[in-house]
Design a protein around this motif. Sequence first.
Motif, PDB file in Angstrom:
ATOM      1  N   ARG A  91       0.842  -1.194   0.000  1.00  0.00           N
ATOM      2  CA  ARG A  91       0.000   0.000   0.000  1.00  0.00           C
ATOM      3  C   ARG A  91       0.880   1.248   0.000  1.00  0.00           C
ATOM      4  NH1 ARG A  91      -2.854  -3.939   2.434  1.00  0.00           N
ATOM      5  NH2 ARG A  91      -5.096  -4.047   1.934  1.00  0.00           N
ATOM      6  N   PRO A  92       0.700   2.139  -0.969  1.00  0.00           N
ATOM      7  CA  PRO A  92       1.512   3.361  -1.009  1.00  0.00           C
ATOM      8  C   PRO A  92       1.248   4.227   0.221  1.00  0.00           C
ATOM      9  CG  PRO A  92       0.291   3.034  -3.063  1.00  0.00           C
ATOM     10  CD  PRO A  92      -0.250   2.055  -2.076  1.00  0.00           C
ATOM     11  N   GLU A  93       2.306   4.752   0.788  1.00  0.00           N
ATOM     12  CA  GLU A  93       2.177   5.653   1.928  1.00  0.00           C
ATOM     13  C   GLU A  93       2.590   7.077   1.586  1.00  0.00           C
ATOM     14  OE1 GLU A  93       4.318   4.029   5.222  1.00  0.00           O
ATOM     15  OE2 GLU A  93       3.077   2.208   5.334  1.00  0.00           O
ATOM     16  N   THR A  94       3.300   7.250   0.481  1.00  0.00           N
ATOM     17  CA  THR A  94       3.718   8.579   0.032  1.00  0.00           C
ATOM     18  C   THR A  94       3.515   8.663  -1.481  1.00  0.00           C
ATOM     19  OG1 THR A  94       6.012   7.977  -0.467  1.00  0.00           O
ATOM     20  CG2 THR A  94       5.509   8.615   1.815  1.00  0.00           C
ATOM     21  N   LEU A  95       3.566   9.884  -2.012  1.00  0.00           N
ATOM     22  CA  LEU A  95       3.466  10.053  -3.459  1.00  0.00           C
ATOM     23  C   LEU A  95       4.625   9.349  -4.173  1.00  0.00           C
ATOM     24  CD1 LEU A  95       2.347  13.801  -3.716  1.00  0.00           C
ATOM     25  CD2 LEU A  95       0.935  11.765  -4.046  1.00  0.00           C
ATOM     26  N   GLU A  96       5.807   9.357  -3.559  1.00  0.00           N
ATOM     27  CA  GLU A  96       6.958   8.692  -4.166  1.00  0.00           C
ATOM     28  C   GLU A  96       6.714   7.201  -4.349  1.00  0.00           C
ATOM     29  OE1 GLU A  96      10.107   9.522  -5.390  1.00  0.00           O
ATOM     30  OE2 GLU A  96       9.216  11.530  -5.506  1.00  0.00           O
ATOM     31  N   ASP A  97       5.971   6.610  -3.402  1.00  0.00           N
ATOM     32  CA  ASP A  97       5.683   5.175  -3.490  1.00  0.00           C
ATOM     33  C   ASP A  97       4.908   4.826  -4.757  1.00  0.00           C
ATOM     34  OD1 ASP A  97       6.934   4.835  -1.069  1.00  0.00           O
ATOM     35  OD2 ASP A  97       5.076   4.706   0.099  1.00  0.00           O
ATOM     36  N   LEU A  98       4.180   5.793  -5.308  1.00  0.00           N
ATOM     37  CA  LEU A  98       3.338   5.515  -6.469  1.00  0.00           C
ATOM     38  C   LEU A  98       4.154   5.147  -7.697  1.00  0.00           C
ATOM     39  CD1 LEU A  98       0.731   8.387  -6.007  1.00  0.00           C
ATOM     40  CD2 LEU A  98       0.431   5.966  -5.459  1.00  0.00           C
ATOM     41  N   LYS A  99       5.430   5.514  -7.702  1.00  0.00           N
ATOM     42  CA  LYS A  99       6.281   5.178  -8.841  1.00  0.00           C
ATOM     43  C   LYS A  99       6.532   3.671  -8.937  1.00  0.00           C
ATOM     44  CE  LYS A  99       9.679   8.014  -7.809  1.00  0.00           C
ATOM     45  NZ  LYS A  99      10.925   8.833  -7.949  1.00  0.00           N
ATOM     46  N   GLN A 100       6.261   2.943  -7.856  1.00  0.00           N
ATOM     47  CA  GLN A 100       6.510   1.493  -7.839  1.00  0.00           C
ATOM     48  C   GLN A 100       5.275   0.699  -8.257  1.00  0.00           C
ATOM     49  OE1 GLN A 100       9.682   0.869  -7.304  1.00  0.00           O
ATOM     50  NE2 GLN A 100       9.917   3.077  -6.896  1.00  0.00           N
ATOM     51  N   HIS A 101       4.232   1.388  -8.730  1.00  0.00           N
ATOM     52  CA  HIS A 101       2.965   0.694  -8.995  1.00  0.00           C
ATOM     53  C   HIS A 101       2.569   0.779 -10.463  1.00  0.00           C
ATOM     54  CE1 HIS A 101       1.701  -0.357  -4.891  1.00  0.00           C
ATOM     55  NE2 HIS A 101       2.475   0.651  -4.548  1.00  0.00           N
ATOM     56  N   ASP A 102       1.675  -0.144 -10.841  1.00  0.00           N
ATOM     57  CA  ASP A 102       1.113  -0.161 -12.193  1.00  0.00           C
ATOM     58  C   ASP A 102      -0.115   0.747 -12.236  1.00  0.00           C
ATOM     59  OD1 ASP A 102       3.013  -2.020 -12.878  1.00  0.00           O
ATOM     60  OD2 ASP A 102       1.683  -3.744 -12.560  1.00  0.00           O
ATOM     61  N   TRP A 103      -0.233   1.484 -13.328  1.00  0.00           N
ATOM     62  CA  TRP A 103      -1.354   2.400 -13.513  1.00  0.00           C
ATOM     63  C   TRP A 103      -2.127   2.017 -14.774  1.00  0.00           C
ATOM     64  CZ3 TRP A 103      -2.561   6.936 -10.594  1.00  0.00           C
ATOM     65  CH2 TRP A 103      -1.749   7.096  -9.463  1.00  0.00           C
ATOM     66  N   ILE A 104      -3.408   2.362 -14.758  1.00  0.00           N
ATOM     67  CA  ILE A 104      -4.281   2.097 -15.908  1.00  0.00           C
ATOM     68  C   ILE A 104      -4.609   3.435 -16.560  1.00  0.00           C
ATOM     69  CG2 ILE A 104      -6.496   1.151 -16.656  1.00  0.00           C
ATOM     70  CD1 ILE A 104      -6.399  -0.629 -14.109  1.00  0.00           C
ATOM     71  N   ALA A 105      -4.288   3.568 -17.855  1.00  0.00           N
ATOM     72  CA  ALA A 105      -4.527   4.821 -18.571  1.00  0.00           C
ATOM     73  C   ALA A 105      -5.902   4.801 -19.218  1.00  0.00           C
ATOM     74  CB  ALA A 105      -3.452   5.046 -19.631  1.00  0.00           C
ATOM     75  N   LEU A 106      -6.652   5.869 -19.008  1.00  0.00           N
ATOM     76  CA  LEU A 106      -7.928   6.050 -19.690  1.00  0.00           C
ATOM     77  C   LEU A 106      -7.662   6.944 -20.902  1.00  0.00           C
ATOM     78  CD1 LEU A 106      -8.603   5.607 -16.546  1.00  0.00           C
ATOM     79  CD2 LEU A 106     -10.870   6.426 -17.175  1.00  0.00           C
ATOM     80  N   GLY A 107      -7.449   6.328 -22.040  1.00  0.00           N
ATOM     81  CA  GLY A 107      -7.109   7.093 -23.223  1.00  0.00           C
ATOM     82  C   GLY A 107      -5.601   7.159 -23.425  1.00  0.00           C
ATOM     83  N   PRO A 108      -5.133   8.054 -24.304  1.00  0.00           N
ATOM     84  CA  PRO A 108      -3.700   8.120 -24.634  1.00  0.00           C
ATOM     85  C   PRO A 108      -2.827   8.356 -23.409  1.00  0.00           C
ATOM     86  CG  PRO A 108      -5.013   9.429 -26.171  1.00  0.00           C
ATOM     87  CD  PRO A 108      -5.936   9.016 -25.079  1.00  0.00           C
ATOM     88  N   VAL A 109      -1.712   7.643 -23.358  1.00  0.00           N
ATOM     89  CA  VAL A 109      -0.812   7.754 -22.211  1.00  0.00           C
ATOM     90  C   VAL A 109      -0.274   9.176 -22.028  1.00  0.00           C
ATOM     91  CG1 VAL A 109       1.454   7.044 -21.326  1.00  0.00           C
ATOM     92  CG2 VAL A 109      -0.195   5.319 -22.099  1.00  0.00           C
ATOM     93  N   PRO A 110       0.150   9.887 -23.090  1.00  0.00           N
ATOM     94  CA  PRO A 110       0.667  11.249 -22.868  1.00  0.00           C
ATOM     95  C   PRO A 110      -0.345  12.172 -22.183  1.00  0.00           C
ATOM     96  CG  PRO A 110       1.278  10.481 -25.042  1.00  0.00           C
ATOM     97  CD  PRO A 110       0.315   9.469 -24.492  1.00  0.00           C
ATOM     98  N   ARG A 111      -1.610  12.071 -22.569  1.00  0.00           N
ATOM     99  CA  ARG A 111      -2.636  12.904 -21.939  1.00  0.00           C
ATOM    100  C   ARG A 111      -2.834  12.512 -20.473  1.00  0.00           C
ATOM    101  NH1 ARG A 111      -8.350  12.365 -24.607  1.00  0.00           N
ATOM    102  NH2 ARG A 111      -8.385  10.479 -23.312  1.00  0.00           N
ATOM    103  N   MET A 112      -2.946  11.206 -20.227  1.00  0.00           N
ATOM    104  CA  MET A 112      -3.149  10.731 -18.857  1.00  0.00           C
ATOM    105  C   MET A 112      -1.940  11.063 -17.989  1.00  0.00           C
ATOM    106  SD  MET A 112      -5.547   8.962 -17.177  1.00  0.00           S
ATOM    107  CE  MET A 112      -5.746   8.004 -15.667  1.00  0.00           C
ATOM    108  N   HIS A 113      -0.751  10.893 -18.535  1.00  0.00           N
ATOM    109  CA  HIS A 113       0.459  11.188 -17.783  1.00  0.00           C
ATOM    110  C   HIS A 113       0.522  12.677 -17.434  1.00  0.00           C
ATOM    111  CE1 HIS A 113       4.944  11.939 -17.511  1.00  0.00           C
ATOM    112  NE2 HIS A 113       4.718  11.101 -16.513  1.00  0.00           N
ATOM    113  N   GLY A 114       0.099  13.518 -18.373  1.00  0.00           N
ATOM    114  CA  GLY A 114       0.074  14.953 -18.105  1.00  0.00           C
ATOM    115  C   GLY A 114      -0.843  15.301 -16.947  1.00  0.00           C
ATOM    116  N   TYR A 115      -2.022  14.655 -16.879  1.00  0.00           N
ATOM    117  CA  TYR A 115      -2.925  14.878 -15.751  1.00  0.00           C
ATOM    118  C   TYR A 115      -2.255  14.499 -14.434  1.00  0.00           C
ATOM    119  CZ  TYR A 115      -6.843  15.271 -19.073  1.00  0.00           C
ATOM    120  OH  TYR A 115      -7.689  15.655 -20.075  1.00  0.00           O
ATOM    121  N   MET A 116      -1.595  13.341 -14.427  1.00  0.00           N
ATOM    122  CA  MET A 116      -0.983  12.855 -13.200  1.00  0.00           C
ATOM    123  C   MET A 116       0.150  13.779 -12.727  1.00  0.00           C
ATOM    124  SD  MET A 116      -2.809  10.134 -12.655  1.00  0.00           S
ATOM    125  CE  MET A 116      -4.087  11.164 -13.384  1.00  0.00           C
TER     126      MET A 116
END
Length: 292
Positions: A181-206
Motif C-alpha cells: 500500500r503506497p504511503e507517500t506520493l513517491e511510493d506511487l512510482k513502484q505501482h502499475d497504472w491504468i490509462a484512460l485514453g492516450p498515455v501522454p494525456r493521462m500522464h500529463g494529468y498525473m
Amino acid sequence: MDLQQTDWNHLRAFLATAEQGSLSAAARALGLTQPTLSRQIAALETALDLMLFERNGRTLTLTDTGRELLRHARDMGGAATRLSLSASGQRSGLGGVVRITASDVTSVYDLPEIVREIRLRAPQITVEVVASNDIENLMERDADIAVRHVRPDQPNLVARLLRENSGYFYASTSYLEARGRPETLEDLKQHDWIALGPVPRMHGYMIGMGIPITPENFRLISENGVAAWEMCKAGLGISPMAAHVAAKAPQLEKILPEKLHVTYPIWLVTHREIHTSPRIRLVFDLLAERLS
C-alpha cells in the motif's frame, strides 16, 4: 420569512440566478431577457423586504439571507418539477426520440435508473443513449442532451451546472496486498497504472496533480472507461473513478485519499429547442433532478 404568497416566477428567477451565477446565464436558461429576470428578482426582494444578492458590477453574490432562501427555493423547485413531469409525461403527442450523450461510465452506472424513470413517466418517448467520451456537437444534432464535465462555449446552447463530483484513485485489495500500500506520493512510482485514453494525456494529468510517475508506469490502456474500471477491479493496477461509482465495489481501496482527491463539474447541456420541445424539456428536467 413567508413564501406562501410569493409569485413562483419570481422564485424561479431567483433560483436560476443563484445556480447559474449570473443574470445573463440565468436568462438564457429560462428563455427570458436579462431585464425581465432582473425585474423579477427585484420584485421578490421587495415582496420579502430582504436583500438576496450583493451586486458588484456584473457579479452577483448571495447574501446569508439569500443562501437560506435558496435551500427552500430548491425544495419548491424540485416539487414543481416533479409535478410538471408527472403531468406532462402523460400527455398524448409527447412521443419521439430523445438522444442523450454521456461518458461510457455515466451511461453504464448512472443512466439506466434514470432512463427507467423516463420510460415510466413518459412511455411515448424513445430514449437513445450515446455512450461516448467525445464531446458530441449538439449544434449539429449529434445528440439532444449531453452530460459533460466541461461547460460548452457555444452561445446558442443551454447549460446547467448540476453539481461538483468527487473522485479518488483506487486499487483492489488483492493488488495492494501483493504490491504494498503506497504511503507517500513517491511510493506511487513502484505501482502499475491504468490509462484512460492516450498515455501522454493521462500522464500529463498525473504530473499536474504532483504524482511523480513516468509513462512506463501505465501498464494497461483503454479508451473505454468501463473497461479500464473493470481491469482495476480485477487487480491490474491503479485507476481514478467517481466516488459514488467506486462505492459499489467493496473490493477496492482509496489510494492516499487525503492527497489525491479530485473534483469535477457535471454540466447538463442542450440546445435552445428545449423551449419549444416538450419531450426534450421533460427529459432534460428529469436528468437535472436525478443527476443533481
